[in-house]
Motif scaffolding. Structure first.
Motif, PDB file in Angstrom:
ATOM      1  N   LYS A   1      -4.235  11.738   3.312  1.00 42.37           N
ATOM      2  CA  LYS A   1      -5.531  12.038   2.698  1.00 42.37           C
ATOM      3  C   LYS A   1      -5.495  12.021   1.173  1.00 42.37           C
ATOM      4  O   LYS A   1      -6.518  12.219   0.521  1.00 42.37           O
ATOM      5  CB  LYS A   1      -6.030  13.414   3.185  1.00 42.37           C
ATOM      6  CG  LYS A   1      -6.329  13.477   4.670  1.00 42.37           C
ATOM      7  CD  LYS A   1      -6.784  14.867   5.071  1.00 42.37           C
ATOM      8  CE  LYS A   1      -7.139  14.916   6.547  1.00 42.37           C
ATOM      9  NZ  LYS A   1      -8.334  14.099   6.842  1.00 42.37           N
ATOM     10  N   GLY A   2      -4.306  11.817   0.601  1.00 42.49           N
ATOM     11  CA  GLY A   2      -4.205  11.816  -0.853  1.00 42.49           C
ATOM     12  C   GLY A   2      -4.549  10.452  -1.446  1.00 42.49           C
ATOM     13  O   GLY A   2      -5.354   9.694  -0.894  1.00 42.49           O
ATOM     14  N   ALA A   3      -3.932  10.136  -2.581  1.00 41.22           N
ATOM     15  CA  ALA A   3      -4.227   8.891  -3.292  1.00 41.22           C
ATOM     16  C   ALA A   3      -3.691   7.689  -2.518  1.00 41.22           C
ATOM     17  O   ALA A   3      -2.680   7.773  -1.822  1.00 41.22           O
ATOM     18  CB  ALA A   3      -3.622   8.935  -4.687  1.00 41.22           C
ATOM     19  N   HIS A   4      -4.399   6.579  -2.671  1.00 39.86           N
ATOM     20  CA  HIS A   4      -3.997   5.318  -2.042  1.00 39.86           C
ATOM     21  C   HIS A   4      -3.974   4.248  -3.142  1.00 39.86           C
ATOM     22  O   HIS A   4      -5.009   3.840  -3.651  1.00 39.86           O
ATOM     23  CB  HIS A   4      -4.975   4.942  -0.925  1.00 39.86           C
ATOM     24  CG  HIS A   4      -4.727   3.578  -0.348  1.00 39.86           C
ATOM     25  ND1 HIS A   4      -5.616   2.974   0.518  1.00 39.86           N
ATOM     26  CD2 HIS A   4      -3.722   2.684  -0.506  1.00 39.86           C
ATOM     27  CE1 HIS A   4      -5.160   1.783   0.859  1.00 39.86           C
ATOM     28  NE2 HIS A   4      -4.015   1.580   0.242  1.00 39.86           N
TER      29      HIS A   4
ATOM     30  N   ASP B   1       0.841  -1.204   0.000  1.00 43.29           N
ATOM     31  CA  ASP B   1       0.000   0.000   0.000  1.00 43.29           C
ATOM     32  C   ASP B   1       0.868   1.243   0.000  1.00 43.29           C
ATOM     33  O   ASP B   1       1.741   1.398   0.862  1.00 43.29           O
ATOM     34  CB  ASP B   1      -0.916   0.005   1.223  1.00 43.29           C
ATOM     35  CG  ASP B   1      -2.002  -1.053   1.125  1.00 43.29           C
ATOM     36  OD1 ASP B   1      -2.775  -0.997   0.157  1.00 43.29           O
ATOM     37  OD2 ASP B   1      -2.063  -1.945   1.997  1.00 43.29           O
ATOM     38  N   VAL B   2       0.625   2.126  -0.952  1.00 42.21           N
ATOM     39  CA  VAL B   2       1.358   3.398  -1.065  1.00 42.21           C
ATOM     40  C   VAL B   2       0.346   4.534  -0.937  1.00 42.21           C
ATOM     41  O   VAL B   2      -0.566   4.663  -1.760  1.00 42.21           O
ATOM     42  CB  VAL B   2       2.108   3.492  -2.405  1.00 42.21           C
ATOM     43  CG1 VAL B   2       2.876   4.811  -2.483  1.00 42.21           C
ATOM     44  CG2 VAL B   2       3.065   2.314  -2.568  1.00 42.21           C
ATOM     45  N   ARG B   3       0.500   5.346   0.116  1.00 44.96           N
ATOM     46  CA  ARG B   3      -0.398   6.478   0.363  1.00 44.96           C
ATOM     47  C   ARG B   3       0.420   7.751   0.469  1.00 44.96           C
ATOM     48  O   ARG B   3       1.595   7.722   0.831  1.00 44.96           O
ATOM     49  CB  ARG B   3      -1.172   6.294   1.682  1.00 44.96           C
ATOM     50  CG  ARG B   3      -2.048   5.051   1.774  1.00 44.96           C
ATOM     51  CD  ARG B   3      -2.708   5.022   3.146  1.00 44.96           C
ATOM     52  NE  ARG B   3      -3.654   3.930   3.319  1.00 44.96           N
ATOM     53  CZ  ARG B   3      -3.354   2.754   3.841  1.00 44.96           C
ATOM     54  NH1 ARG B   3      -2.112   2.513   4.246  1.00 44.96           N
ATOM     55  NH2 ARG B   3      -4.276   1.815   3.980  1.00 44.96           N
ATOM     56  N   ASP B   4      -0.201   8.891   0.193  1.00 46.51           N
ATOM     57  CA  ASP B   4       0.449  10.181   0.414  1.00 46.51           C
ATOM     58  C   ASP B   4      -0.582  11.171   0.965  1.00 46.51           C
ATOM     59  O   ASP B   4      -1.776  10.871   1.026  1.00 46.51           O
ATOM     60  CB  ASP B   4       1.092  10.704  -0.877  1.00 46.51           C
ATOM     61  CG  ASP B   4       0.081  10.957  -1.981  1.00 46.51           C
ATOM     62  OD1 ASP B   4      -0.832  11.770  -1.783  1.00 46.51           O
ATOM     63  OD2 ASP B   4       0.218  10.346  -3.065  1.00 46.51           O
ATOM     64  N   ASN B   5      -0.108  12.327   1.387  1.00 50.87           N
ATOM     65  CA  ASN B   5      -1.028  13.339   1.910  1.00 50.87           C
ATOM     66  C   ASN B   5      -1.153  14.525   0.945  1.00 50.87           C
ATOM     67  O   ASN B   5      -1.276  15.679   1.351  1.00 50.87           O
ATOM     68  CB  ASN B   5      -0.597  13.813   3.304  1.00 50.87           C
ATOM     69  CG  ASN B   5       0.733  14.561   3.275  1.00 50.87           C
ATOM     70  OD1 ASN B   5       1.484  14.451   2.305  1.00 50.87           O
ATOM     71  ND2 ASN B   5       1.029  15.306   4.329  1.00 50.87           N
ATOM     72  N   GLY B   6      -1.099  14.197  -0.359  1.00 51.65           N
ATOM     73  CA  GLY B   6      -1.258  15.226  -1.374  1.00 51.65           C
ATOM     74  C   GLY B   6      -2.727  15.538  -1.643  1.00 51.65           C
ATOM     75  O   GLY B   6      -3.617  15.208  -0.840  1.00 51.65           O
ATOM     76  N   ALA B   7      -2.988  16.136  -2.816  1.00 53.28           N
ATOM     77  CA  ALA B   7      -4.352  16.571  -3.154  1.00 53.28           C
ATOM     78  C   ALA B   7      -5.237  15.428  -3.627  1.00 53.28           C
ATOM     79  O   ALA B   7      -6.451  15.602  -3.750  1.00 53.28           O
ATOM     80  CB  ALA B   7      -4.284  17.651  -4.236  1.00 53.28           C
ATOM     81  N   GLY B   8      -4.641  14.255  -3.899  1.00 55.71           N
ATOM     82  CA  GLY B   8      -5.437  13.125  -4.353  1.00 55.71           C
ATOM     83  C   GLY B   8      -5.665  13.162  -5.864  1.00 55.71           C
ATOM     84  O   GLY B   8      -5.124  14.002  -6.586  1.00 55.71           O
ATOM     85  N   ILE B   9      -6.476  12.227  -6.343  1.00 60.33           N
ATOM     86  CA  ILE B   9      -6.777  12.123  -7.766  1.00 60.33           C
ATOM     87  C   ILE B   9      -7.959  13.039  -8.088  1.00 60.33           C
ATOM     88  O   ILE B   9      -9.004  12.969  -7.441  1.00 60.33           O
ATOM     89  CB  ILE B   9      -7.120  10.678  -8.152  1.00 60.33           C
ATOM     90  CG1 ILE B   9      -5.943   9.749  -7.792  1.00 60.33           C
ATOM     91  CG2 ILE B   9      -7.454  10.583  -9.629  1.00 60.33           C
ATOM     92  CD1 ILE B   9      -4.666  10.070  -8.518  1.00 60.33           C
ATOM     93  N   THR B  10      -7.786  13.896  -9.098  1.00 67.01           N
ATOM     94  CA  THR B  10      -8.809  14.897  -9.397  1.00 67.01           C
ATOM     95  C   THR B  10      -9.745  14.504 -10.527  1.00 67.01           C
ATOM     96  O   THR B  10     -10.575  15.320 -10.955  1.00 67.01           O
ATOM     97  CB  THR B  10      -8.134  16.231  -9.752  1.00 67.01           C
ATOM     98  OG1 THR B  10      -7.265  16.029 -10.876  1.00 67.01           O
ATOM     99  CG2 THR B  10      -7.325  16.761  -8.568  1.00 67.01           C
ATOM    100  N   TYR B  11      -9.626  13.274 -11.051  1.00 64.37           N
ATOM    101  CA  TYR B  11     -10.590  12.853 -12.069  1.00 64.37           C
ATOM    102  C   TYR B  11     -11.985  12.777 -11.448  1.00 64.37           C
ATOM    103  O   TYR B  11     -12.130  12.539 -10.241  1.00 64.37           O
ATOM    104  CB  TYR B  11     -10.207  11.476 -12.629  1.00 64.37           C
ATOM    105  CG  TYR B  11      -8.990  11.507 -13.520  1.00 64.37           C
ATOM    106  CD1 TYR B  11      -8.965  12.310 -14.660  1.00 64.37           C
ATOM    107  CD2 TYR B  11      -7.872  10.739 -13.227  1.00 64.37           C
ATOM    108  CE1 TYR B  11      -7.850  12.342 -15.475  1.00 64.37           C
ATOM    109  CE2 TYR B  11      -6.761  10.767 -14.040  1.00 64.37           C
ATOM    110  CZ  TYR B  11      -6.749  11.572 -15.162  1.00 64.37           C
ATOM    111  OH  TYR B  11      -5.652  11.616 -15.971  1.00 64.37           O
TER     112      TYR B  11
END
Length: 794
Positions: free
Chosen positions: A783-786, A722-732
């Motif tokens: 809170k970004g993409a997972h 599992d790779v997660r980050d706290n960026g803006a996430g996926i905007t699609y």
């Protein structure tokens, strides 16, 4: 003062320092007598040494107390060089202490393998003795070795009696019995006892019977004649142990004798006999072709033993049969390693692709009932180039060793056995010295092969490799080469070793404090801690992040740790000489190394990496990178590129180490088991992790609070990464998450969008999957993409 005026006189005589044996003897006057003194003086006169050569001799012999006394009281010239002699004395003391521990560990291992209690070794007493005299220390060790040998002899006798009972009861087939005897001979009594008691079959080279020891009084020609003459066989009792094991072994010897007549028929007969001897079912279909100087045929299933087939999966081996007058094969230089026989052929002086089986080899082989193919490869492997078994590069060796420690340990023992470089003790010493780093292991194996046959080769050399200045330099260069030319990375490495011995954890604060105490000018804290995290790319690193680092405890790092403070001073001085250019160069090199990871499945990747990690990058490095990028853009994942097994844990640690140097402002958290072997090649896993981490790093680049989490966990027959980050996430838009994996689609601008598409293709080619678990807000912190990578367990 003593009761002897002569001893008292010699103890004060200024010229005593030119007599090495006298200097040693006078350290223990209570043990002296007139004969010892006279012998020491006469030998000193005969050797005609000066004080410096006596000091060097004492140091080499391990008479450390006497050497120290000479430094303190002797009239050594060049007092300015006293510090270097003191350093030489300290280095020799550490080398002998390491040698003592290696010998102690080897004794313990032998005792453990034999299920025997080793007589108690008082290490404190041994280390005190070692600081005085290595000769005296060896005598203490020999007492324990003698006791162990006595215990082994008793244990061997008892096990052979138990094995004989099983054989008399008809409960032992020949292969199992010979395997048990081999284990007993090797001193592996614990494994042998288990095999005898429960009827199982052990693995590893030790369970394969060795060739019988050759009696130097025997002439191979005489012995062959005895085999061929029925009358002599009745009266030559002294040859009784050399009876061929069965009809196929007898036919092999008779077919060899027929080669003296030459001709196609004799070559065909030997080919068929050789294959039949190895129990090949296809021997009647093997064909022989005439070539210059002889005939070329095939030995089928030469690597038939499942434990050695990894070194030659096809199993077959080319066989050259020389004519009666042929002294060496002609025109076969381009062939892979092969075997040759012929009455006029002689074994090569150095390792070469042509391994010659001489008559003595065939006579020994003929006595075996089991383990024939392995015994054959043992004979050949001692003549073939080392690359036959270890590969041409450390990467090839790493792939051959396998992903988990049990497989690596077994493969290393087979490599040493088949090349004739040693047994379990050597394997254990190699594993500890190198920490399983493939670059170092490749270097040590090459050195062993080069020293094979020398008086101080093999096991003895392994305990004393630190004494060779040139090899020590090669070891240090091999470790540092992985860090590239980055000065800050070198500073972080030496600071970590200065702060604590290898095996102990070093925090960022400790590392920074060591650097600041060593020099007035040091790299910025953020740059240095990013380089500390970058130490994860070293295979000798157990864990590394911007908060802490722990290097593995191994022989090489113990040796380097003794020089760490001095090397740290030099590294900081070199960095300070041009700190601005160094910082720019360090980061630029780190970025190049990181971006190269995405091209790992390309054929030119190794060449590009070698140029990139060289001391002076090639002028056309940008053109090389463009060529790689075009290849990657055209690349299509298939089963061949992803086939293999890889331990994901060290691969992730190395990848994250590079990633943190390219994105020094982003923090990363990792978690998972100590090992996670997956069914995917190392290069494919590398490219996968690059795409996932590059996606997160680019999203968070420039952020002061950027964080990434990488977690590995088992789930049935699969591994979940599992790779997660706290960026803006996926905007699609919601419901169109599939767009993230489409080629050419990206939220990061033009000419982007192939990375995740490529990563999914690689995962699916390895029978895995790559999923977008959450677009955003799937975790209270990250809170970004997972993304979740799913790979089958290896």
């Amino acid at each position: 003062m003593t009761d002897s005026p002569l001893i008292d006189l010699l103890s004060q005589w200024p010229g005593r320092f030119r007599f090495g044996r006298l200097a040693v003897a006078l350290r223990s006057p209570e043990r002296l007598d007139e004969d010892v003194l006279v012998d020491a003086v006469l030998r000193g006169i005969a050797e005609d040494e000066d004080e410096q050569s006596v000091f060097d001799s004492l140091l080499q012999e391990g008479e450390l107390e006497a050497a120290g006394y000479l430094l303190e009281h002797g009239p050594l010239p060049d007092r300015a060089g006293l510090s270097s002699r003191l350093q030489a004395l300290a280095d020799r003391r550490q080398e002998l202490r390491d040698d003592l521990r290696d010998r102690r560990d080897a004794l313990r291992k032998r005792a453990g393998d034999a299920d025997l209690a080793l007589p108690e070794l008082d290490m404190a007493e041994l280390e005190r003795s070692c600081a005085v005299s290595w000769t005296r220390t060896l005598r203490l060790l020999e007492i324990a070795e003698t006791a162990l040998e006595k215990g082994l002899a008793v244990g061997r006798q008892a096990l052979r009696a138990r094995l004989a009972e099983r054989e008399e009861q008809g409960a032992a087939d020949p292969a199992w019995a010979e395997s048990s005897h081999a284990l007993i001979d090797a001193g592996l009594l614990r494994i042998a006892a288990r095999q005898i008691d429960d009827g199982t079959r052990s693995t590893g080279p030790e369970q394969v019977p060795a060739l019988p020891a050759w009696n130097p009084e025997l002439s191979p020609a005489q012995l062959l004649e005895w085999h061929l003459d029925p009358v002599q066989r009745q009266r030559q009792v002294r040859y009784a142990h050399w009876v061929p094991a069965d009809d196929s072994a007898r036919e092999l010897l008779e077919a060899y004798a027929s080669l003296d007549d030459g001709g196609f028929g004799a070559a065909q007969r030997f080919t068929a006999a050789f294959n039949a001897y190895l129990h090949s079912d296809d021997f009647d279909r093997v064909r022989t072709e005439e070539i210059t100087g002889g005939y070329l045929a095939t030995v089928a299933r030469a690597f038939a033993d499942p434990e050695i087939e990894r070194f030659r999966p096809v199993g077959n081996l080319d066989l050259f049969i020389g004519g009666p007058e042929t002294r060496e094969p002609e025109g076969l230089d381009a062939m892979p390693p092969y075997v040759a026989v012929g009455a006029a052929l002689a074994a090569p002086a150095d390792r070469s692709p042509c391994a010659v089986l001489v008559l003595r080899d065939l006579l020994q082989l003929a006595t075996l009932r089991t383990g024939r193919s392995t015994a054959l490869v043992r004979l050949l492997g001692r003549q073939w180039p080392l690359t036959t078994f270890v590969g041409r590069t450390p990467v090839a060796l790493d792939e051959r060793l396998g992903p988990d420690e049990a497989t690596r340990w077994s493969t290393l023992r087979w490599i040493l056995d088949l090349t004739g470089l040693g047994g379990i003790v050597v394997a254990d010493a190699l594993a500890f010295a190198t920490g399983w780093d493939p670059e170092l292991l490749h270097l040590f194996l090459q050195a062993l092969a080069e020293r094979q046959g020398r008086a101080r080769g093999g096991e003895r050399w392994l305990s004393r490799w630190r004494e060779e200045r040139q090899f020590r330099a090669a070891v240090e260069d091999t470790v540092l080469r992985t860090l590239g030319p980055s000065r800050v990375a070198h500073i972080a490495f030496w600071a970590a070793l200065t702060a604590a011995p290898a095996g102990e954890e070093v925090t960022a604060d400790e590392l920074l404090a060591v650097a600041q105490l060593t020099a007035d000018l040091v790299p910025d804290a953020d740059v240095l801690t990013a380089a500390m995290a970058g130490l994860g790319r070293l295979r000798l690193t157990a864990q590394a992040s911007a908060e802490q680092v722990r290097l593995r405890r191994c022989g090489v790092l113990t040796f380097l740790g003794e020089r760490a403070e001095q090397r740290l001073e030099t590294a900081l001085r070199d960095w300070a000489a041009d700190s601005e250019a160094a910082a720019s160069e360090d980061h630029g090199h780190a970025v190049r190394l990181w971006e190269a990871r995405r091209h790992g499945l390309n054929s030119d990747y190794e060449e590009y990496l070698a140029v990139l990690e060289g001391a002076t990058p090639a002028a056309d490095i940008d053109a090389r990178l463009e060529r790689l990028e075009r290849q990657t853009a055209e690349f299509s994942a298939d089963e061949r590129g992803v086939a293999g097994t890889t331990d994901l844990v060290p691969m992730l640690r190395e990848t994250i180490g590079l990633w943190q140097q390219a994105f020094p402002g982003v923090r990363v958290e990792t978690g998972g088991p100590d090992a996670a072997v997956a069914r995917i090649s190392a290069r494919a896993a590398q490219a996968l992790f690059y795409e996932l981490l590059a996606n997160a790093g680019e999203e968070l680049a420039g952020s002061e609070s950027g964080r990434v989490s990488v977690h590995v966990e088992p789930s049935g027959d699969e591994w979940l990464v599992d790779v997660r980050d706290n960026g803006a996430g996926i905007t699609y838009p919601p419901g169109r998450e599939d767009l993230v994996f489409r080629a050419g689609r990206s939220t990061k601008g033009e000419s982007r969008g192939d990375g995740l598409h490529r990563a999914r293709d690689i995962a699916e080619a390895a029978d895995g999957a790559l999923l977008l678990v959450s677009r955003s807000d799937g975790h209270p912190v990250f809170k970004g993409a997972h993304f979740r990578l799913i790979l089958a367990k290896g």
